[in-house]
Design a protein around this motif. Structure first.
Motif, PDB file in Angstrom:
ATOM      1  N   THR A   1      -9.380  53.829   5.446  1.00 56.70           N
ATOM      2  CA  THR A   1      -8.626  55.288   5.342  1.00 56.70           C
ATOM      3  C   THR A   1      -8.627  55.356   3.854  1.00 56.70           C
ATOM      4  O   THR A   1      -7.993  54.690   3.014  1.00 56.70           O
ATOM      5  CB  THR A   1      -7.354  55.471   5.825  1.00 56.70           C
ATOM      6  OG1 THR A   1      -7.563  55.173   7.236  1.00 56.70           O
ATOM      7  CG2 THR A   1      -6.871  56.945   5.529  1.00 56.70           C
ATOM      8  N   LEU A   2      -9.143  56.688   3.356  1.00 53.92           N
ATOM      9  CA  LEU A   2      -8.930  57.101   1.792  1.00 53.92           C
ATOM     10  C   LEU A   2      -8.558  58.281   1.629  1.00 53.92           C
ATOM     11  O   LEU A   2      -8.977  59.468   2.274  1.00 53.92           O
ATOM     12  CB  LEU A   2     -10.574  56.920   1.225  1.00 53.92           C
ATOM     13  CG  LEU A   2     -10.310  57.463  -0.239  1.00 53.92           C
ATOM     14  CD1 LEU A   2      -9.545  56.222  -1.163  1.00 53.92           C
ATOM     15  CD2 LEU A   2     -12.095  57.506  -0.701  1.00 53.92           C
TER      16      LEU A   2
ATOM     17  N   MET B   1      -7.415  65.366   0.589  1.00 55.96           N
ATOM     18  CA  MET B   1      -8.214  65.105   1.764  1.00 55.96           C
ATOM     19  C   MET B   1      -8.261  63.814   2.008  1.00 55.96           C
ATOM     20  O   MET B   1      -8.267  62.880   1.126  1.00 55.96           O
ATOM     21  CB  MET B   1      -9.512  65.686   1.353  1.00 55.96           C
ATOM     22  CG  MET B   1     -10.411  65.673   2.801  1.00 55.96           C
ATOM     23  SD  MET B   1     -12.254  66.209   2.142  1.00 55.96           S
ATOM     24  CE  MET B   1     -11.636  68.113   2.317  1.00 55.96           C
ATOM     25  N   THR B   2      -8.432  63.385   3.595  1.00 57.81           N
ATOM     26  CA  THR B   2      -8.076  61.992   3.909  1.00 57.81           C
ATOM     27  C   THR B   2      -9.507  61.714   4.451  1.00 57.81           C
ATOM     28  O   THR B   2     -10.203  62.740   5.011  1.00 57.81           O
ATOM     29  CB  THR B   2      -7.253  61.802   4.674  1.00 57.81           C
ATOM     30  OG1 THR B   2      -5.562  62.190   4.264  1.00 57.81           O
ATOM     31  CG2 THR B   2      -7.381  60.362   5.472  1.00 57.81           C
ATOM     32  N   HIS B   3     -10.084  60.733   3.998  1.00 55.26           N
ATOM     33  CA  HIS B   3     -11.420  60.284   4.763  1.00 55.26           C
ATOM     34  C   HIS B   3     -11.357  58.952   5.663  1.00 55.26           C
ATOM     35  O   HIS B   3     -10.728  58.109   5.036  1.00 55.26           O
ATOM     36  CB  HIS B   3     -12.368  59.986   3.534  1.00 55.26           C
ATOM     37  CG  HIS B   3     -12.783  61.341   2.829  1.00 55.26           C
ATOM     38  ND1 HIS B   3     -13.655  62.187   3.087  1.00 55.26           N
ATOM     39  CD2 HIS B   3     -12.247  61.722   1.775  1.00 55.26           C
ATOM     40  CE1 HIS B   3     -13.850  63.099   2.258  1.00 55.26           C
ATOM     41  NE2 HIS B   3     -12.714  62.688   1.279  1.00 55.26           N
ATOM     42  N   THR B   4     -11.991  58.794   6.971  1.00 57.07           N
ATOM     43  CA  THR B   4     -11.881  57.886   7.677  1.00 57.07           C
ATOM     44  C   THR B   4     -13.194  57.073   8.071  1.00 57.07           C
ATOM     45  O   THR B   4     -14.022  57.870   8.283  1.00 57.07           O
ATOM     46  CB  THR B   4     -10.892  58.078   8.610  1.00 57.07           C
ATOM     47  OG1 THR B   4      -9.675  58.523   8.454  1.00 57.07           O
ATOM     48  CG2 THR B   4     -10.598  56.712   9.567  1.00 57.07           C
TER      49      THR B   4
ATOM     50  N   HIS C   1      -5.942  56.555  -2.642  1.00 57.93           N
ATOM     51  CA  HIS C   1      -5.277  55.430  -1.820  1.00 57.93           C
ATOM     52  C   HIS C   1      -6.142  55.066  -0.777  1.00 57.93           C
ATOM     53  O   HIS C   1      -6.472  55.676   0.214  1.00 57.93           O
ATOM     54  CB  HIS C   1      -4.086  55.847  -1.464  1.00 57.93           C
ATOM     55  CG  HIS C   1      -3.070  54.844  -0.759  1.00 57.93           C
ATOM     56  ND1 HIS C   1      -2.600  53.939  -1.552  1.00 57.93           N
ATOM     57  CD2 HIS C   1      -2.631  54.757   0.502  1.00 57.93           C
ATOM     58  CE1 HIS C   1      -1.703  53.273  -0.945  1.00 57.93           C
ATOM     59  NE2 HIS C   1      -1.819  53.682   0.425  1.00 57.93           N
ATOM     60  N   ALA C   2      -6.704  53.624  -0.923  1.00 64.13           N
ATOM     61  CA  ALA C   2      -7.509  53.242   0.371  1.00 64.13           C
ATOM     62  C   ALA C   2      -6.420  52.063   1.202  1.00 64.13           C
ATOM     63  O   ALA C   2      -5.991  51.383   0.735  1.00 64.13           O
ATOM     64  CB  ALA C   2      -8.874  52.379  -0.175  1.00 64.13           C
ATOM     65  N   THR C   3      -6.858  52.093   2.467  1.00 58.82           N
ATOM     66  CA  THR C   3      -6.001  51.384   3.354  1.00 58.82           C
ATOM     67  C   THR C   3      -7.072  50.848   4.557  1.00 58.82           C
ATOM     68  O   THR C   3      -7.829  51.629   5.091  1.00 58.82           O
ATOM     69  CB  THR C   3      -4.873  52.386   4.070  1.00 58.82           C
ATOM     70  OG1 THR C   3      -4.254  52.601   2.988  1.00 58.82           O
ATOM     71  CG2 THR C   3      -4.087  51.315   4.992  1.00 58.82           C
ATOM     72  N   VAL C   4      -7.046  49.598   4.772  1.00 55.08           N
ATOM     73  CA  VAL C   4      -7.811  49.187   5.952  1.00 55.08           C
ATOM     74  C   VAL C   4      -6.784  48.528   6.885  1.00 55.08           C
ATOM     75  O   VAL C   4      -5.722  47.535   6.469  1.00 55.08           O
ATOM     76  CB  VAL C   4      -8.753  47.972   5.389  1.00 55.08           C
ATOM     77  CG1 VAL C   4      -9.563  47.288   6.266  1.00 55.08           C
ATOM     78  CG2 VAL C   4      -9.670  48.583   4.176  1.00 55.08           C
ATOM     79  N   VAL C   5      -7.108  48.719   8.143  1.00 55.89           N
ATOM     80  CA  VAL C   5      -6.100  48.306   9.145  1.00 55.89           C
ATOM     81  C   VAL C   5      -6.879  48.291  10.384  1.00 55.89           C
ATOM     82  O   VAL C   5      -7.982  48.768  10.407  1.00 55.89           O
ATOM     83  CB  VAL C   5      -4.968  49.390   9.554  1.00 55.89           C
ATOM     84  CG1 VAL C   5      -4.088  49.444   8.100  1.00 55.89           C
ATOM     85  CG2 VAL C   5      -5.585  50.778   9.859  1.00 55.89           C
ATOM     86  N   PRO C   6      -6.606  47.206  11.450  1.00 52.48           N
ATOM     87  CA  PRO C   6      -7.266  46.984  12.490  1.00 52.48           C
ATOM     88  C   PRO C   6      -7.202  48.296  13.209  1.00 52.48           C
ATOM     89  O   PRO C   6      -6.391  49.239  13.403  1.00 52.48           O
ATOM     90  CB  PRO C   6      -6.473  46.078  13.320  1.00 52.48           C
ATOM     91  CG  PRO C   6      -5.817  45.362  12.394  1.00 52.48           C
ATOM     92  CD  PRO C   6      -5.478  46.272  11.215  1.00 52.48           C
TER      93      PRO C   6
ATOM     94  N   ALA D   1     -19.352  52.681   4.223  1.00 56.08           N
ATOM     95  CA  ALA D   1     -18.104  52.809   3.788  1.00 56.08           C
ATOM     96  C   ALA D   1     -17.731  52.479   2.189  1.00 56.08           C
ATOM     97  O   ALA D   1     -17.095  53.583   1.446  1.00 56.08           O
ATOM     98  CB  ALA D   1     -17.111  52.115   4.559  1.00 56.08           C
ATOM     99  N   ARG D   2     -18.174  51.562   1.855  1.00 58.89           N
ATOM    100  CA  ARG D   2     -18.063  51.273   0.646  1.00 58.89           C
ATOM    101  C   ARG D   2     -18.993  52.053  -0.450  1.00 58.89           C
ATOM    102  O   ARG D   2     -18.269  52.640  -1.481  1.00 58.89           O
ATOM    103  CB  ARG D   2     -18.838  49.793   0.095  1.00 58.89           C
ATOM    104  CG  ARG D   2     -18.531  49.253  -1.364  1.00 58.89           C
ATOM    105  CD  ARG D   2     -19.173  47.801  -1.395  1.00 58.89           C
ATOM    106  NE  ARG D   2     -19.211  47.328  -2.741  1.00 58.89           N
ATOM    107  CZ  ARG D   2     -19.894  48.086  -3.792  1.00 58.89           C
ATOM    108  NH1 ARG D   2     -20.885  48.949  -3.529  1.00 58.89           N
ATOM    109  NH2 ARG D   2     -19.806  47.501  -4.775  1.00 58.89           N
ATOM    110  N   ILE D   3     -19.974  52.512  -0.073  1.00 60.30           N
ATOM    111  CA  ILE D   3     -20.925  53.406  -1.038  1.00 60.30           C
ATOM    112  C   ILE D   3     -20.169  54.878  -0.803  1.00 60.30           C
ATOM    113  O   ILE D   3     -20.043  55.537  -1.887  1.00 60.30           O
ATOM    114  CB  ILE D   3     -22.346  53.476  -0.233  1.00 60.30           C
ATOM    115  CG1 ILE D   3     -23.071  52.498  -0.343  1.00 60.30           C
ATOM    116  CG2 ILE D   3     -22.801  54.688  -0.863  1.00 60.30           C
ATOM    117  CD1 ILE D   3     -24.204  52.216   0.508  1.00 60.30           C
TER     118      ILE D   3
END
Length: 571
Positions: free
Chosen positions: A58-59, A1-4, A72-77, A16-18
């Motif tokens: 995105t996780l 599952m993907t979380h945004t 897998h965590a991703t941070v993009v603009p 988001a961090r929590i």
């Protein structure tokens, strides 16, 4: 599952961090990995907030194609945020229990939720710190082990170094001990060989001559031998150093040099005025009575080794003893030879009968034995000839020989036959010297000039040459040796002698050799006597005696005296 999550403010970042932390805990991510993920994500979100704009977190969970078995965590603009083209920030952590939950629940902006999340982060941090403490303890333990190991290695190195030094010292000590043993063996070998050389001669001049040959150049550069009672001796130097004179007076070895020698048993003296630059070692040649001389040596180098000096002192002591023994021997030999020569009287002149005698001392030992010959007339005109041999050598044997000779002449006055004379000599010797023995052969030429009566007692048989050249050995039964503890009556034997006959009386030194016995020697004597013609014997019996001895004594070394008496009836 993907979380945004869209991140624009600090609150968005905190929410988001929590959420990410809760999802990681829900999926069974270990505490340390979860804390590492949260810390990395917080740092990246802080940078994004500093730069400004909208960012998208995105996780992807274990169920998504991008995160199979991992988070897998991703941070993009955010699209259209004006930060397009920047590289995305990513982080991946493993999930030991993928698929446990699908959602960790919404995160509100309520202070209670944020406080709870903060406390949860502190719990993760505390867990990490506990792990860190454990690791620090483990590191400290291993550090201590490493320290102990290093100390052990250092101690082992120290022990190995000490063992190496001890081994090198042991090898050096063994090498020194081997060198000392070899030097001691060399000195003892030299001392034994030199002693054998000195004691092999009974001539003191020969011993004095051999001393420099033995010592130069190995143990001395120069050797002087000073004998007190030979002022004209060719080995004596023209003058003597003061240390030599002091050694002669005190009987102690002296060392004369510019500095002390430190030699054991040696007194130090100032350098010699004769040669101040050369050390001198002056050793008295001692005997049982008094010093007989001084041996003066100069070293082969600058000085002597103390052990070499001790060896030289011992060699000088042995040399003194050898010289003293040689002088005693020479003195006794001269006395005995003078006595024996005095007893070997001139042969009497007899009509119709020629006599020739030879006496040669042994080439070994005292050179004087108990061999003798004699010839004298009896009252009726008969001639007694005798050859005898007393056992032993030296002055005592010569004295006993003279007593037997005198006793025989005294007994012969009564006109006894040869057998009777030997019987009386046997009894005389038994009572006079029970431990002394003798052999003898007596031949009596009757006044008629044609009859020979002879008798022997333990002596080699006479050899008779007849006028026709035939040679006979008169080996009729003889008596036993004179002086043995046995009563005996020695019988006479009679022969008729035609003119031109020659009788040879002799001692065993002429015919006996250790390697061959006595019989071959008697055969050689008979052959030598038979090689002469009657005319030669009539013409010169003295020359004939020399010619008989020459082949029989071709060997120069004799262990016994030689006595020969030739009696020739002129034709």
């Amino acid at each position: 599952m993907t979380h945004t999550w869209r991140i624009r403010t600090v609150t968005d970042a905190a929410r988001a961090r929590i959420a990410v932390a809760r999802l990681a805990a829900a999926h069974g991510v270990p505490t340390v990995a979860r804390a590492r993920l949260a810390a990395a994500l917080s740092g990246q979100l802080r940078q994004c907030l500093t730069k400004g704009g909208v960012w998208v977190l995105t996780l992807d969970g274990p169920g998504s194609p991008a995160g199979a078995g991992t988070l897998h965590a991703t941070v993009v603009p955010a699209p259209g945020a004006g930060a397009a083209g920047r590289a995305p920030w990513t982080v991946t952590v493993p999930c030991p229990e993928p698929g446990r939950v699908s959602d960790a629940g919404p995160v509100t902006e309520e202070p209670a939720d944020l406080s709870e999340a903060l406390l949860g982060a502190d719990e993760d941090t505390a867990a990490v710190l506990d792990k860190l403490a454990e690791q620090e303890e483990l590191v400290a333990f291993h550090r201590e082990e490493l320290h102990q190991t290093n100390q052990g290695v250092l101690a082992l190195h120290a022990e190995l170094d000490a063992a190496g030094r001890a081994q090198r010292e042991a090898f050096a000590a063994e090498r020194r001990a081997r060198e000392e043993a070899e030097n001691a063996r060399r000195r003892l070998t030299f001392l034994a060989d030199a002693s054998a050389v000195l004691n092999a001669s009974l001539n003191h001049d020969e011993i004095v001559r051999r001393l420099p040959e033995l010592l130069v150049p190995r143990y001395a550069h120069h050797v002087d031998v000073w004998l007190f009672d030979q002022e004209d001796d060719r080995y004596r130097p023209t003058s003597h150093p003061r240390a030599a004179v002091h050694a002669a007076r005190t009987g102690r070895p002296q060392y004369a040099a510019g500095r002390p020698g430190g030699l054991p048993g040696v007194d130090d003296q100032p350098p010699s005025a004769l040669d101040p630059g050369r050390p001198l070692l002056c050793i008295p040649l001692l005997t049982r009575r008094a010093p007989l001389g001084v041996l003066t040596l100069s070293p082969p180098g600058e000085r002597w080794d103390p052990d070499d000096a001790v060896m030289l002192l011992e060699l000088a002591r042995r040399a003194g003893t050898a010289i003293d023994n040689a002088r005693r021997f020479e003195h006794n030999r001269d006395i005995a030879e003078t006595l024996q020569r005095a007893l070997l009287t001139d042969l009497p002149a007899t009509p119709g009968l020629s006599l020739a005698a030879r006496y040669l001392p042994a080439t070994h030992g005292l050179n004087i034995g108990g061999d003798w010959y004699d010839a004298f007339r009896q009252r009726d005109g008969g001639l007694i000839t005798v050859v005898g041999d007393v056992t032993g050598h030296g002055l005592h044997a010569a004295v006993m020989m003279s007593q037997l000779r005198t006793a025989l002449r005294a007994y012969a006055v009564d006109g006894d036959s040869p057998g009777r004379l030997l019987t009386r000599l046997h009894g005389y010797l038994r009572h006079l010297q029970p431990d002394l023995f003798a052999t003898a052969v007596i031949a009596r030429f009757h006044p008629d000039g044609r009859t020979l009566t002879w008798a022997a007692a333990g002596h080699p048989p006479p050899v008779l040459r007849l006028p026709d050249g035939r040679v006979r050995t008169l080996d009729a039964k003889p008596g036993a040796m004179l002086g043995i503890p046995l009563k005996q009556d020695i019988g006479d034997h009679t022969e008729r002698l035609p003119p031109g006959s020659t009788l040879a009386l002799y001692t065993d030194g002429l015919v006996e050799r250790r390697a061959r016995g006595i019989d071959p020697g008697i055969e050689r004597l008979a052959a030598a006597l038979g090689s002469f013609g009657s005319a030669e014997l009539d013409a010169d019996l003295e020359d004939s005696a020399d010619r008989i001895l020459r082949p029989l004594l071709s060997d120069s070394e004799r262990d016994d005296d030689v006595c020969l008496l030739l009696c020739h009836l002129r034709g």
